[in-house]
Design an enzyme around this catalytic site. Structure first.
Site, PDB file in Angstrom:
ATOM      1  N   ARG A   1     -10.072  32.295 -16.581  1.00 44.97           N
ATOM      2  CA  ARG A   1      -9.654  33.115 -17.797  1.00 44.97           C
ATOM      3  C   ARG A   1      -9.058  34.403 -16.803  1.00 44.97           C
ATOM      4  O   ARG A   1      -9.218  34.660 -15.903  1.00 44.97           O
ATOM      5  CB  ARG A   1     -11.171  33.791 -18.081  1.00 44.97           C
ATOM      6  CG  ARG A   1     -12.414  33.248 -17.780  1.00 44.97           C
ATOM      7  CD  ARG A   1     -13.559  34.128 -18.642  1.00 44.97           C
ATOM      8  NE  ARG A   1     -14.512  33.217 -18.852  1.00 44.97           N
ATOM      9  CZ  ARG A   1     -15.599  32.768 -18.371  1.00 44.97           C
ATOM     10  NH1 ARG A   1     -15.791  33.524 -17.007  1.00 44.97           N
ATOM     11  NH2 ARG A   1     -16.551  32.029 -18.470  1.00 44.97           N
TER      12      ARG A   1
ATOM     13  N   ARG B   1     -22.402  10.247  -4.497  1.00 46.39           N
ATOM     14  CA  ARG B   1     -22.452  11.133  -3.495  1.00 46.39           C
ATOM     15  C   ARG B   1     -23.696  11.602  -3.395  1.00 46.39           C
ATOM     16  O   ARG B   1     -24.475  11.929  -4.305  1.00 46.39           O
ATOM     17  CB  ARG B   1     -21.415  12.137  -3.994  1.00 46.39           C
ATOM     18  CG  ARG B   1     -20.894  13.173  -2.907  1.00 46.39           C
ATOM     19  CD  ARG B   1     -20.066  12.375  -1.987  1.00 46.39           C
ATOM     20  NE  ARG B   1     -19.563  13.468  -0.995  1.00 46.39           N
ATOM     21  CZ  ARG B   1     -19.456  13.228   0.436  1.00 46.39           C
ATOM     22  NH1 ARG B   1     -19.564  12.007   0.558  1.00 46.39           N
ATOM     23  NH2 ARG B   1     -19.379  14.132   1.080  1.00 46.39           N
TER      24      ARG B   1
ATOM     25  N   ARG C   1     -22.774  25.437  -0.302  1.00 48.15           N
ATOM     26  CA  ARG C   1     -23.391  26.405  -0.668  1.00 48.15           C
ATOM     27  C   ARG C   1     -24.733  26.962  -0.251  1.00 48.15           C
ATOM     28  O   ARG C   1     -25.430  26.047   0.470  1.00 48.15           O
ATOM     29  CB  ARG C   1     -23.276  26.396  -2.169  1.00 48.15           C
ATOM     30  CG  ARG C   1     -23.881  25.319  -2.777  1.00 48.15           C
ATOM     31  CD  ARG C   1     -23.560  25.162  -4.402  1.00 48.15           C
ATOM     32  NE  ARG C   1     -24.059  24.036  -5.013  1.00 48.15           N
ATOM     33  CZ  ARG C   1     -24.014  23.707  -6.029  1.00 48.15           C
ATOM     34  NH1 ARG C   1     -23.257  24.474  -6.950  1.00 48.15           N
ATOM     35  NH2 ARG C   1     -24.065  22.382  -6.674  1.00 48.15           N
TER      36      ARG C   1
ATOM     37  N   ASP D   1     -25.207  17.341 -17.732  1.00 43.18           N
ATOM     38  CA  ASP D   1     -26.083  18.434 -17.733  1.00 43.18           C
ATOM     39  C   ASP D   1     -27.375  18.354 -18.334  1.00 43.18           C
ATOM     40  O   ASP D   1     -27.535  17.393 -19.337  1.00 43.18           O
ATOM     41  CB  ASP D   1     -25.412  19.856 -18.124  1.00 43.18           C
ATOM     42  CG  ASP D   1     -24.436  20.223 -17.031  1.00 43.18           C
ATOM     43  OD1 ASP D   1     -24.715  20.197 -16.078  1.00 43.18           O
ATOM     44  OD2 ASP D   1     -23.174  20.741 -17.675  1.00 43.18           O
TER      45      ASP D   1
HETATM   46  P1  FAD Z   1     -33.600  12.201 -13.345  1.00 42.67           P
HETATM   47  O1  FAD Z   1     -34.152  13.990 -13.219  1.00 42.67           O
HETATM   48  O2  FAD Z   1     -32.904  11.712 -12.037  1.00 42.67           O
HETATM   49  O3  FAD Z   1     -34.914  11.635 -13.423  1.00 42.67           O
HETATM   50  C1  FAD Z   1     -35.118  10.144 -13.332  1.00 42.67           C
HETATM   51  C2  FAD Z   1     -36.543   9.775 -12.593  1.00 42.67           C
HETATM   52  O4  FAD Z   1     -36.572   8.387 -12.497  1.00 42.67           O
HETATM   53  C3  FAD Z   1     -36.547  10.401 -11.276  1.00 42.67           C
HETATM   54  O5  FAD Z   1     -37.560  11.141 -11.094  1.00 42.67           O
HETATM   55  C4  FAD Z   1     -36.741   9.139 -10.409  1.00 42.67           C
HETATM   56  O6  FAD Z   1     -37.611   9.306  -9.122  1.00 42.67           O
HETATM   57  C5  FAD Z   1     -37.273   8.107 -11.359  1.00 42.67           C
HETATM   58  N1  FAD Z   1     -36.837   6.711 -11.087  1.00 42.67           N
HETATM   59  C6  FAD Z   1     -35.861   6.266 -10.798  1.00 42.67           C
HETATM   60  N2  FAD Z   1     -35.870   4.702 -10.323  1.00 42.67           N
HETATM   61  C7  FAD Z   1     -37.244   4.550 -10.740  1.00 42.67           C
HETATM   62  C8  FAD Z   1     -38.013   3.304 -10.629  1.00 42.67           C
HETATM   63  N3  FAD Z   1     -37.542   2.329 -10.305  1.00 42.67           N
HETATM   64  N4  FAD Z   1     -39.343   3.448 -10.833  1.00 42.67           N
HETATM   65  C9  FAD Z   1     -39.871   4.841 -11.193  1.00 42.67           C
HETATM   66  N5  FAD Z   1     -39.421   5.743 -11.449  1.00 42.67           N
HETATM   67  C10 FAD Z   1     -38.040   5.750 -10.889  1.00 42.67           C
HETATM   68  N6  FAD Z   1     -27.852  20.197 -15.210  1.00 42.67           N
HETATM   69  C11 FAD Z   1     -27.600  21.584 -15.734  1.00 42.67           C
HETATM   70  O7  FAD Z   1     -27.733  21.600 -16.983  1.00 42.67           O
HETATM   71  N7  FAD Z   1     -27.463  22.761 -15.020  1.00 42.67           N
HETATM   72  C12 FAD Z   1     -27.422  22.808 -13.713  1.00 42.67           C
HETATM   73  O8  FAD Z   1     -27.370  23.773 -13.209  1.00 42.67           O
HETATM   74  C13 FAD Z   1     -27.319  21.624 -12.806  1.00 42.67           C
HETATM   75  N8  FAD Z   1     -27.381  21.543 -11.700  1.00 42.67           N
HETATM   76  C14 FAD Z   1     -27.421  20.379 -10.817  1.00 42.67           C
HETATM   77  C15 FAD Z   1     -27.116  20.572  -9.706  1.00 42.67           C
HETATM   78  C16 FAD Z   1     -27.130  19.295  -8.886  1.00 42.67           C
HETATM   79  C17 FAD Z   1     -27.060  19.263  -7.245  1.00 42.67           C
HETATM   80  C18 FAD Z   1     -27.380  18.041  -9.557  1.00 42.67           C
HETATM   81  C19 FAD Z   1     -27.284  16.762  -8.870  1.00 42.67           C
HETATM   82  C20 FAD Z   1     -27.866  17.867 -10.976  1.00 42.67           C
HETATM   83  C21 FAD Z   1     -27.430  19.245 -11.717  1.00 42.67           C
HETATM   84  N9  FAD Z   1     -27.605  19.213 -13.076  1.00 42.67           N
HETATM   85  C22 FAD Z   1     -27.637  20.365 -13.622  1.00 42.67           C
HETATM   86  C23 FAD Z   1     -27.986  18.012 -13.782  1.00 42.67           C
HETATM   87  C24 FAD Z   1     -29.296  17.733 -13.935  1.00 42.67           C
HETATM   88  O9  FAD Z   1     -30.277  17.516 -12.787  1.00 42.67           O
HETATM   89  C25 FAD Z   1     -29.655  16.588 -14.691  1.00 42.67           C
HETATM   90  O10 FAD Z   1     -29.253  16.664 -16.100  1.00 42.67           O
HETATM   91  C26 FAD Z   1     -31.316  15.858 -15.071  1.00 42.67           C
HETATM   92  O11 FAD Z   1     -31.947  15.872 -14.074  1.00 42.67           O
HETATM   93  C27 FAD Z   1     -31.206  14.565 -15.470  1.00 42.67           C
HETATM   94  O12 FAD Z   1     -32.471  14.206 -15.767  1.00 42.67           O
HETATM   95  P2  FAD Z   1     -32.756  12.669 -16.128  1.00 42.67           P
HETATM   96  O13 FAD Z   1     -34.218  12.390 -16.537  1.00 42.67           O
HETATM   97  O14 FAD Z   1     -31.840  11.881 -16.746  1.00 42.67           O
HETATM   98  O15 FAD Z   1     -32.653  11.937 -14.387  1.00 42.67           O
HETATM   99  N1  UDP Z   2     -15.146  23.885  -6.897  1.00 47.67           N
HETATM  100  C1  UDP Z   2     -14.445  24.194  -6.218  1.00 47.67           C
HETATM  101  N2  UDP Z   2     -14.888  25.449  -5.560  1.00 47.67           N
HETATM  102  C2  UDP Z   2     -15.833  25.924  -5.792  1.00 47.67           C
HETATM  103  C3  UDP Z   2     -16.730  25.567  -6.629  1.00 47.67           C
HETATM  104  C4  UDP Z   2     -16.346  24.398  -7.309  1.00 47.67           C
HETATM  105  O1  UDP Z   2     -13.316  23.799  -5.949  1.00 47.67           O
HETATM  106  O2  UDP Z   2     -16.235  27.292  -5.085  1.00 47.67           O
HETATM  107  C5  UDP Z   2     -14.796  22.559  -7.739  1.00 47.67           C
HETATM  108  C6  UDP Z   2     -15.377  21.120  -6.738  1.00 47.67           C
HETATM  109  O3  UDP Z   2     -14.511  20.128  -6.889  1.00 47.67           O
HETATM  110  C7  UDP Z   2     -16.638  20.820  -7.518  1.00 47.67           C
HETATM  111  C8  UDP Z   2     -15.934  21.080  -9.043  1.00 47.67           C
HETATM  112  O4  UDP Z   2     -15.322  22.613  -8.960  1.00 47.67           O
HETATM  113  O5  UDP Z   2     -16.938  19.713  -7.412  1.00 47.67           O
HETATM  114  C9  UDP Z   2     -17.018  21.287 -10.223  1.00 47.67           C
HETATM  115  O6  UDP Z   2     -18.005  22.385  -9.803  1.00 47.67           O
HETATM  116  P1  UDP Z   2     -19.245  22.524 -10.451  1.00 47.67           P
HETATM  117  O7  UDP Z   2     -19.770  23.796  -9.935  1.00 47.67           O
HETATM  118  O8  UDP Z   2     -19.381  22.383 -11.490  1.00 47.67           O
HETATM  119  O9  UDP Z   2     -20.070  21.687  -9.447  1.00 47.67           O
HETATM  120  P2  UDP Z   2     -21.519  21.058  -9.578  1.00 47.67           P
HETATM  121  O10 UDP Z   2     -22.428  22.495  -9.603  1.00 47.67           O
HETATM  122  O11 UDP Z   2     -21.800  20.090 -10.281  1.00 47.67           O
HETATM  123  O12 UDP Z   2     -21.891  20.571  -7.952  1.00 47.67           O
END
Ligand code: FAD
Ligand code: UDP
Length: 365
Positions: A175, A248, A279, A349
């Site tokens: 922006r 990953r 981070r 998300d």
């Molecule tokens: P999960 O939370 O993965 O739930 C699946 C469950 O199934 C787990 O508890 C697992 O242990 C269980 N399971 C798997 N296989 C088996 C099996 N064979 N038997 C029994 N249990 C099992 N979203 C946002 O909106 N805002 C954010 O800021 C945001 N930040 C994130 C940051 C990171 C680093 C990551 C990785 C994701 C982020 N997300 C964020 C996404 C968010 O984590 C997901 O939307 C949400 O957790 C998904 O829920 P789920 O139920 O689909 O999966």
């Molecule tokens: N990214 C970057 N610099 C930053 C933050 C994010 O280049 O300081 C890029 C990076 O490729 C990342 C993508 O933007 O994978 C999406 O960022 P986001 O914050 O959505 O990543 P998440 O929170 O899902 O890890």
């Protein structure tokens, strides 16, 4: 059959489904292989601080229905995610906005920023960005790419920016206003009692078996319910018979320090390649905590191999093709429904996960 549904996974998807099915009088059993509920949104209270054990989670959505839905299960604060990026000793506001450009080039007006970026883009002659590097360069120019994107992205994904799909970087707002809000969504906040409480309330009245891996007890569990809602990895369900989907992974190093305020912000990104983590999260700042100590988590991206925690799907052509093959097979299943981020091999998300679970409920219940 004792249950109508066996729900595999006590994450957000499974919990929303359990709650809605329960309301419609269906009997559900949830099995979860971890020793706690809430999947990746699990927060653990340590010395009064809600620690996001699987990475920082900020709830944000455009959808008023979903915002109202989660607000039924917890009070949310008015947190607005405004990460700071650190490149060597330089600090920049994110997402890319006038504060970033002003700090980078010493300018003050949107017009100056746009001219600099335009000049840098023109030199590159990129007409159709084919990968993340070309996409980033053609959006923000070389300076921002070199300092704030290249190193961070290569650490995050373990690949060169030229080998990554362009869409990853389009997730970030760009922006020409002085606005550090990381998201464009209308509703945003953090549940004041932590995310685990939300999932606990969603699962009220449903039987949950922790430490239970469905794939290890499949035959006996299948006999207990009419249908299965499976939120684990889709390739693992099929014993990887068509191939292994790549992810990953992340490793978190969490420590408590005897200081009240370590970095002054919930999220600080380290965008240099040389710093091994991407981070540092200072958990208390999500809820404006005033405790005498603080808890930090450093986030280290790493290669994923079978058995590790899968975090981000790697949406390469090869993996997307393999997922399609599994999905075609999954569609033919009569009694198993796949959902959630692992069942759909999708970066989802939280609001999208709730939306997907609620649409499944509408079709299924
Ligand atoms: P999960 O939370 O993965 O739930 C699946 C469950 O199934 C787990 O508890 C697992 O242990 C269980 N399971 C798997 N296989 C088996 C099996 N064979 N038997 C029994 N249990 C099992 N979203 C946002 O909106 N805002 C954010 O800021 C945001 N930040 C994130 C940051 C990171 C680093 C990551 C990785 C994701 C982020 N997300 C964020 C996404 C968010 O984590 C997901 O939307 C949400 O957790 C998904 O829920 P789920 O139920 O689909 O999966
Ligand atoms: N990214 C970057 N610099 C930053 C933050 C994010 O280049 O300081 C890029 C990076 O490729 C990342 C993508 O933007 O994978 C999406 O960022 P986001 O914050 O959505 O990543 P998440 O929170 O899902 O890890």
């Amino acid at each position: 059959m004792q249950y109508d549904y066996l729900i595999v996974g006590a994450g957000l998807f499974g919990a929303v489904f359990a709650r809605e099915a329960g309301k419609k009088g269906r009997k559900c059993l949830v099995v979860e292989k971890r020793n706690h509920i809430a999947g990746n949104i699990y927060t653990q209270e340590i010395h009064g601080i809600q620690v996001h054990r699987y990475g920082a989670h900020i709830f944000h959505t455009q959808d008023k229905k979903i915002w109202d839905y989660v607000n039924r299960f917890s009070e949310f604060n008015n947190f607005v995610n405004s990460p700071v990026a650190r490149y060597r000793d330089e600090l920049y506001n994110l997402p890319f906005n006038m504060n970033t450009f002003s700090r980078m080039w010493g300018i003050t007006t949107p017009r100056e920023a746009q001219e600099i970026i335009r000049g840098q883009i023109e030199e590159l002659h990129i007409t159709h960005p084919r990968n993340l590097e070309e996409q980033a360069l053609s959006l923000v120019g070389r300076d921002v790419y070199e300092k704030l994107i290249k190193g961070y992205t290569e650490k995050q994904w373990g690949r060169e920016c030229r080998e990554l799909p362009a869409f990853i970087i389009r997730r970030l707002p760009l922006r020409f206003t002085y606005d550090n809000n990381y998201f464009n969504d209308r509703y945003q906040g953090i549940p004041v009692e932590g995310y685990t409480k939300i999932v606990e309330r969603l699962l009220e009245g449903t039987r949950v078996l922790l430490d239970t891996d469905y794939l290890e007890h499949r035959a006996e569990l299948d006999r207990m319910a009419e249908k299965v809602v499976y939120t684990g990895m889709i390739d693992a369900f099929y014993n990887y018979s068509l191939g292994v989907l790549e992810y990953r992974s992340l490793r978190f190093e969490t420590e408590e320090l005897p200081v009240e305020n370590y970095q002054g912000n919930a999220v600080v990104n380290y965008t240099e390649r040389q710093v091994p983590y991407t981070r540092i999260i200072e958990h208390k700042h999500f809820v404006y905590g005033k405790q005498p100590t603080t808890i930090l988590s450093r986030e280290y991206p790493c290669e994923w191999k079978k058995g590790d925690e899968p975090y981000y799907p790697v949406n390469s052509e090869k993996n997307d093709g393999l997922y399609e093959a599994y999905r075609a097979r999954a569609e033919k299943e009569g009694r198993v429904i796949f959902g959630g981020r692992l069942g759909s091999y999708k970066y989802y998300d939280m609001d999208k996960v709730i939306g997907a679970a609620l649409s499944l409920c509408e079709r299924e219940l």
